[in-house]
Design an enzyme around this catalytic site. Structure first.
Site, PDB file in Angstrom:
ATOM      1  N   ARG A 187      39.012  41.215  36.673  1.00  0.00           N
ATOM      2  CA  ARG A 187      40.437  41.145  36.325  1.00  0.00           C
ATOM      3  C   ARG A 187      40.823  39.762  35.818  1.00  0.00           C
ATOM      4  NH1 ARG A 187      42.722  43.756  41.776  1.00  0.00           N
ATOM      5  NH2 ARG A 187      40.766  42.875  42.539  1.00  0.00           N
ATOM      6  N   ASP A 208      34.420  41.154  40.195  1.00  0.00           N
ATOM      7  CA  ASP A 208      35.818  41.391  39.803  1.00  0.00           C
ATOM      8  C   ASP A 208      36.029  40.912  38.363  1.00  0.00           C
ATOM      9  OD1 ASP A 208      38.601  41.616  39.647  1.00  0.00           O
ATOM     10  OD2 ASP A 208      38.884  40.997  41.729  1.00  0.00           O
TER      11      ASP A 208
END
Ligand SMILES: Nc1nc2c(ncn2[C@@H]2O[C@H](COP(=O)(O)OP(=O)(O)OP(=O)(O)O)[C@@H](O)[C@H]2O)c(=O)[nH]1
Ligand SMILES: [Zn+2]
Length: 368
Positions: A293, A291
């Site tokens: 983000r 991930d």
């Protein structure tokens, strides 16, 4: 602090320099990344044309090398948990691309551990939403052959990190939504090389109490086109519905397509998933972690809306941790789910098993 001349417009702060370098990489041009001891000419393999790749190789006398992240290195059978660099002498653009992101490629004969400057170049690619596969060559500082290229000092990369939290409101306007009536769309601008971000304010949330919020990452396929491969579209609409039912709340719609990797990488990863890979392994083939983000924008947006206590609608523990770490008080977490389809079931089970999402897929299926 830099002293500005009253007679000139100067844009010399670190974030502007980083943004220039990021733009150059996106347009497929080389940049020079330097620290106190060395200078590195760098191209993003994902953006460069085969002709410029060949030209670069000949300018640096075939001394160019390929930087790959440790995620990609693992897929090439190198399990030493470090970013690596492999020589590219007489390696064609096509062969370099295979090394960088084709599943099943195994012909890496030589490599070494990457240095800090080489790893930093991939950080720039990630900000540019490009694959973290960099064509690098060590050059002399002030090398005339690269005099027309943008030069970035490594120190400017870390010095620009405070800009990631810096946003301002550009516009706030009501939009009539089919299901929810008028909702305020608030547009925020700022961050490091970021597009504008949007908050959708449903109803009239009371900011003196914990405000119901959803942090939603953009998904062109799911949100916009109703793709059955994920649960995003349902979560977007159900999220807004839950906020309305809670008496009003805020949905932060973040420009984080493909868990922060961009639509290009996400579609490449979808191609691998069609061959049976799960969502995390597919991203790792491209060099990515699980991930990518970041949540500085979300925190800044909440602060600009005077919200510092929240009830979060999410199944993702990382979002809760990011808010708490930034000083936003998370009073409670509520689930937000979508339909389980034959196309998204494997994806949802992978999110639960490998990314710690608080989602009971069997219970969702039983409830349908
Ligand atoms: N790289 C990659 N990204 C994907 C894939 N499927 C969906 N996404 C992205 O995953 C993100 C999902 O966003 P959200 O629904 O906000 O987040 P979440 O992590 O599922 O957390 P909650 O929905 O809050 O529980 C979006 O950025 C999608 O574009 C995939 O197979 N690969
Ligand atoms: Zn999606």
């Amino acid at each position: 602090m830099t002293e500005h001349s009253p007679f000139a417009l100067e844009f010399k702060d670190p974030s502007r320099e980083v943004e220039r370098a990021v733009a150059e990489l996106r347009f497929g041009r080389p940049i020079i990344l330097e620290d106190r001891s060395r200078a590195l000419a760098v191209l993003a393999l994902d953006a460069v044309s085969p002709a410029l790749y060949d030209q670069f190789a000949s300018v640096v006398g075939q001394k160019h090398e390929l930087f790959l992240t440790r995620n990609r290195a693992e897929k090439l059978g190198i399990t030493r948990a470090s970013d690596i660099v492999a020589p590219l002498r007489n390696v064609s653009f096509h062969q370099a691309s295979e090394l960088a992101y084709t599943p099943g490629t195994k012909h890496l004969s030589a490599w070494r551990k990457a240095n800090e400057l080489e790893s930093a170049s991939a950080e720039l690619a990630s900000t540019a939403l490009l694959l973290p596969a960099m064509v690098c060559a060590e050059v002399e500082r002030d090398d005339k052959r690269f005099s027309s290229c943008c030069t970035l000092d490594h120190a400017q990369l870390s010095a620009s990190s405070n800009v990631r939290q810096s946003f301002q409101i550009v516009a706030r306007t009501p939009v009539p939504l089919e299901t929810f009536g008028y909702a305020d769309f608030v547009v925020f601008r700022g961050g490091l090389a970021q597009k504008d971000q949007v908050a959708i304010v449903v109803g009239k949330p009371d900011v003196s109490k914990p405000v119901p919020i959803r942090i939603h990452s953009s998904c062109i396929t799911g949100d916009l086109c109703g793709s059955l491969k994920c649960d995003c579209g349902d979560q977007l609409r159900n999220g807004l519905d839950l906020l309305a039912k809670a008496g009003g709340g805020v949905l932060l719609y973040l420009d984080q397509e493909g868990r922060g990797t961009g639509i290009g990488a996400k579609m490449r990863a979808y191609g691998f998933q069609h061959r049976g890979m799960d969502t995390i392994d597919a991203d790792a083939q491209l060099g990515f972690g699980a991930d990518h983000r970041r949540y500085e924008a979300a925190v800044a947006m909440l602060k600009l809306l005077n919200i510092d206590e929240v009830i979060v609608y999410t199944n993702n523990p990382t979002k809760i941790a990011a808010l708490s770490d930034a000083g936003i008080l998370v009073h409670a977490r509520s689930a937000v789910t979508g339909r389980v389809t034959s196309e998204n079931e494997f994806y949802l089970r992978t999110k639960t098993a490998r990314a710690g999402h608080m989602l009971d897929v069997d219970a969702l299926i039983a409830a349908e």
